[in-house]
Motif scaffolding. Structure first.
Motif, PDB file in Angstrom:
ATOM      1  N   ARG A 179      39.186  60.676  43.513  1.00 29.05           N
ATOM      2  CA  ARG A 179      38.405  59.496  43.105  1.00 29.05           C
ATOM      3  C   ARG A 179      39.335  58.312  42.845  1.00 29.05           C
ATOM      4  O   ARG A 179      39.013  57.175  43.191  1.00 29.05           O
ATOM      5  N   LEU A 180      40.503  58.584  42.222  1.00 27.90           N
ATOM      6  CA  LEU A 180      41.468  57.512  41.993  1.00 27.90           C
ATOM      7  C   LEU A 180      41.975  56.958  43.323  1.00 27.90           C
ATOM      8  O   LEU A 180      42.049  55.744  43.500  1.00 27.90           O
ATOM      9  N   PHE A 181      42.330  57.839  44.250  1.00 29.10           N
ATOM     10  CA  PHE A 181      42.837  57.374  45.541  1.00 29.10           C
ATOM     11  C   PHE A 181      41.817  56.512  46.263  1.00 29.10           C
ATOM     12  O   PHE A 181      42.178  55.555  46.937  1.00 29.10           O
ATOM     13  N   LEU A 182      40.548  56.830  46.114  1.00 24.43           N
ATOM     14  CA  LEU A 182      39.500  56.042  46.741  1.00 24.43           C
ATOM     15  C   LEU A 182      39.487  54.607  46.194  1.00 24.43           C
ATOM     16  O   LEU A 182      39.288  53.650  46.933  1.00 24.43           O
ATOM     17  N   LYS A 183      39.737  54.466  44.906  1.00 20.38           N
ATOM     18  CA  LYS A 183      39.679  53.153  44.250  1.00 20.38           C
ATOM     19  C   LYS A 183      41.027  52.443  44.170  1.00 20.38           C
ATOM     20  O   LYS A 183      41.088  51.244  43.887  1.00 20.38           O
ATOM     21  N   LEU A 184      42.112  53.173  44.395  1.00 24.22           N
ATOM     22  CA  LEU A 184      43.455  52.640  44.154  1.00 24.22           C
ATOM     23  C   LEU A 184      43.761  51.317  44.854  1.00 24.22           C
ATOM     24  O   LEU A 184      44.266  50.389  44.205  1.00 24.22           O
ATOM     25  N   PRO A 185      43.464  51.159  46.151  1.00 18.60           N
ATOM     26  CA  PRO A 185      43.803  49.877  46.783  1.00 18.60           C
ATOM     27  C   PRO A 185      43.142  48.682  46.093  1.00 18.60           C
ATOM     28  O   PRO A 185      43.754  47.629  45.927  1.00 18.60           O
ATOM     29  N   TYR A 186      41.915  48.853  45.663  1.00 18.80           N
ATOM     30  CA  TYR A 186      41.181  47.772  45.005  1.00 18.80           C
ATOM     31  C   TYR A 186      41.726  47.532  43.595  1.00 18.80           C
ATOM     32  O   TYR A 186      41.818  46.391  43.143  1.00 18.80           O
ATOM     33  N   LEU A 187      42.091  48.617  42.914  1.00 15.51           N
ATOM     34  CA  LEU A 187      42.657  48.473  41.571  1.00 15.51           C
ATOM     35  C   LEU A 187      43.992  47.750  41.623  1.00 15.51           C
ATOM     36  O   LEU A 187      44.256  46.850  40.818  1.00 15.51           O
ATOM     37  N   LEU A 188      44.838  48.123  42.565  1.00 18.07           N
ATOM     38  CA  LEU A 188      46.148  47.475  42.691  1.00 18.07           C
ATOM     39  C   LEU A 188      45.987  45.992  43.011  1.00 18.07           C
ATOM     40  O   LEU A 188      46.684  45.154  42.467  1.00 18.07           O
ATOM     41  N   ARG A 189      45.067  45.694  43.895  1.00 18.56           N
ATOM     42  CA  ARG A 189      44.852  44.310  44.320  1.00 18.56           C
ATOM     43  C   ARG A 189      44.292  43.475  43.168  1.00 18.56           C
ATOM     44  O   ARG A 189      44.595  42.294  43.056  1.00 18.56           O
ATOM     45  N   SER A 190      43.473  44.097  42.328  1.00 19.91           N
ATOM     46  CA  SER A 190      42.808  43.339  41.264  1.00 19.91           C
ATOM     47  C   SER A 190      43.712  43.037  40.073  1.00 19.91           C
ATOM     48  O   SER A 190      43.362  42.227  39.233  1.00 19.91           O
ATOM     49  N   THR A 191      44.876  43.693  39.990  1.00 21.87           N
ATOM     50  CA  THR A 191      45.743  43.439  38.843  1.00 21.87           C
ATOM     51  C   THR A 191      46.321  42.033  38.872  1.00 21.87           C
ATOM     52  O   THR A 191      46.584  41.454  37.831  1.00 21.87           O
ATOM     53  N   GLY A 192      46.546  41.514  40.081  1.00 18.42           N
ATOM     54  CA  GLY A 192      47.134  40.183  40.197  1.00 18.42           C
ATOM     55  C   GLY A 192      48.628  40.177  39.957  1.00 18.42           C
ATOM     56  O   GLY A 192      49.279  39.155  40.111  1.00 18.42           O
ATOM     57  N   THR A 193      49.195  41.306  39.565  1.00 17.47           N
ATOM     58  CA  THR A 193      50.632  41.359  39.276  1.00 17.47           C
ATOM     59  C   THR A 193      51.415  42.055  40.385  1.00 17.47           C
ATOM     60  O   THR A 193      52.633  42.137  40.321  1.00 17.47           O
ATOM     61  N   VAL A 194      50.707  42.541  41.399  1.00 22.17           N
ATOM     62  CA  VAL A 194      51.355  43.250  42.491  1.00 22.17           C
ATOM     63  C   VAL A 194      51.177  42.423  43.757  1.00 22.17           C
ATOM     64  O   VAL A 194      50.064  42.031  44.096  1.00 22.17           O
ATOM     65  N   SER A 195      52.283  42.142  44.445  1.00 20.83           N
ATOM     66  CA  SER A 195      52.202  41.339  45.661  1.00 20.83           C
ATOM     67  C   SER A 195      51.529  42.133  46.774  1.00 20.83           C
ATOM     68  O   SER A 195      51.447  43.364  46.724  1.00 20.83           O
ATOM     69  N   GLU A 196      51.095  41.428  47.803  1.00 23.48           N
ATOM     70  CA  GLU A 196      50.437  42.089  48.931  1.00 23.48           C
ATOM     71  C   GLU A 196      51.382  43.086  49.600  1.00 23.48           C
ATOM     72  O   GLU A 196      50.977  44.179  49.989  1.00 23.48           O
ATOM     73  N   GLY A 197      52.643  42.730  49.713  1.00 25.91           N
ATOM     74  CA  GLY A 197      53.638  43.636  50.287  1.00 25.91           C
ATOM     75  C   GLY A 197      53.813  44.890  49.455  1.00 25.91           C
ATOM     76  O   GLY A 197      53.920  45.999  49.988  1.00 25.91           O
ATOM     77  N   GLU A 198      53.846  44.711  48.130  1.00 27.65           N
ATOM     78  CA  GLU A 198      53.968  45.871  47.234  1.00 27.65           C
ATOM     79  C   GLU A 198      52.737  46.763  47.315  1.00 27.65           C
ATOM     80  O   GLU A 198      52.855  47.991  47.289  1.00 27.65           O
ATOM     81  N   VAL A 199      51.561  46.147  47.432  1.00 27.62           N
ATOM     82  CA  VAL A 199      50.325  46.925  47.563  1.00 27.62           C
ATOM     83  C   VAL A 199      50.400  47.787  48.815  1.00 27.62           C
ATOM     84  O   VAL A 199      50.073  48.974  48.785  1.00 27.62           O
ATOM     85  N   LYS A 200      50.872  47.222  49.916  1.00 30.46           N
ATOM     86  CA  LYS A 200      50.980  47.986  51.170  1.00 30.46           C
ATOM     87  C   LYS A 200      51.920  49.176  51.006  1.00 30.46           C
ATOM     88  O   LYS A 200      51.628  50.274  51.470  1.00 30.46           O
ATOM     89  N   VAL A 201      53.053  48.968  50.336  1.00 28.95           N
ATOM     90  CA  VAL A 201      54.008  50.056  50.113  1.00 28.95           C
ATOM     91  C   VAL A 201      53.376  51.145  49.251  1.00 28.95           C
ATOM     92  O   VAL A 201      53.472  52.339  49.554  1.00 28.95           O
ATOM     93  N   LEU A 202      52.710  50.743  48.164  1.00 25.93           N
ATOM     94  CA  LEU A 202      52.098  51.709  47.254  1.00 25.93           C
ATOM     95  C   LEU A 202      50.965  52.482  47.927  1.00 25.93           C
ATOM     96  O   LEU A 202      50.843  53.699  47.755  1.00 25.93           O
ATOM     97  N   VAL A 203      50.161  51.787  48.724  1.00 24.70           N
ATOM     98  CA  VAL A 203      49.059  52.448  49.425  1.00 24.70           C
ATOM     99  C   VAL A 203      49.616  53.404  50.488  1.00 24.70           C
ATOM    100  O   VAL A 203      49.078  54.498  50.693  1.00 24.70           O
ATOM    101  N   THR A 204      50.718  53.031  51.124  1.00 25.38           N
ATOM    102  CA  THR A 204      51.354  53.920  52.101  1.00 25.38           C
ATOM    103  C   THR A 204      51.848  55.187  51.419  1.00 25.38           C
ATOM    104  O   THR A 204      51.659  56.296  51.920  1.00 25.38           O
ATOM    105  N   ARG A 205      52.473  55.038  50.251  1.00 25.27           N
ATOM    106  CA  ARG A 205      52.939  56.216  49.507  1.00 25.27           C
ATOM    107  C   ARG A 205      51.755  57.082  49.077  1.00 25.27           C
ATOM    108  O   ARG A 205      51.796  58.303  49.202  1.00 25.27           O
ATOM    109  N   ALA A 206      50.711  56.445  48.580  1.00 22.56           N
ATOM    110  CA  ALA A 206      49.513  57.198  48.182  1.00 22.56           C
ATOM    111  C   ALA A 206      48.938  57.933  49.387  1.00 22.56           C
ATOM    112  O   ALA A 206      48.490  59.078  49.269  1.00 22.56           O
ATOM    113  N   GLY A 207      48.987  57.297  50.551  1.00 25.63           N
ATOM    114  CA  GLY A 207      48.494  57.917  51.777  1.00 25.63           C
ATOM    115  C   GLY A 207      49.256  59.185  52.129  1.00 25.63           C
ATOM    116  O   GLY A 207      48.676  60.145  52.648  1.00 25.63           O
ATOM    117  N   GLU A 208      50.550  59.195  51.847  1.00 19.95           N
ATOM    118  CA  GLU A 208      51.338  60.412  52.113  1.00 19.95           C
ATOM    119  C   GLU A 208      50.880  61.559  51.220  1.00 19.95           C
ATOM    120  O   GLU A 208      50.797  62.709  51.659  1.00 19.95           O
TER     121      GLU A 208
END
Length: 154
Positions: free
Chosen positions: A110-139
């Motif tokens: 359930r967290l993985f399903l929401k994670l991209p939106y949660l990361l994006r909504s913080t406003g403190t994580v850049s788009e590049g960082e979001v991509k890296v984090l989502v890629t790691r979560a994907g692994e």
């Protein structure tokens, strides 16, 4: 790039089906029948903490980065579970221990399903960082999709 849009985290079909089955079990099936509703047995086996530790044990490179990522993911899980990851019928049985030591696979998905939106909504994580984090979560998601174990409902 579309500013403000979340980077999607692809979920394999088997995990999407698992999330749907989880929702159906918790919410009483297609008719939302309270008589048919079930609960996940708590504490789950394995817990979120042990799932992430098992994943870490498979990493042969970049271990410090992965360790940091899974620690952050665990913190995110513990903070977001009571607010975002429990269905209404589960909220009354929320234990006082750390969620990552109590809940398991279904709630982590359930967290993985929401994670991209949660990361994006913080406003403190850049788009590049979001991509890296989502890629790691994907692994981790792909690794989880190879494990056929299911949690127990009561």
């Amino acid at each position: 790039a579309h500013s403000g849009l979340a980077v999607p985290l692809p979920l394999p079909y088997s995990l999407k089906k698992e999330l749907v089955d989880d929702w159906m079990n918790i919410n009483g099936g297609e008719n939302h029948s309270p008589q048919n509703a079930k609960s996940l047995k708590l504490p789950s086996s394995p817990t979120v903490e042990s799932i992430l530790q098992s994943f870490l044990s498979t990493r042969t490179s970049d271990l410090p980065e992965w360790s940091s990522f899974t620690t952050g993911l665990t913190l995110y899980f513990n903070k977001s579970l009571p607010l975002l990851l429990l269905y209404p019928s589960e909220r009354s049985s929320h234990p006082s221990t750390l969620p990552s030591k109590t809940y398991g696979r279904s709630h982590l998905l359930r967290l993985f399903l929401k994670l991209p939106y949660l990361l994006r909504s913080t406003g403190t994580v850049s788009e590049g960082e979001v991509k890296v984090l989502v890629t790691r979560a994907g692994e981790i998601v792909r690794w989880m999709s190879r494990d056929e174990s299911k949690e127990e409902y009561v």
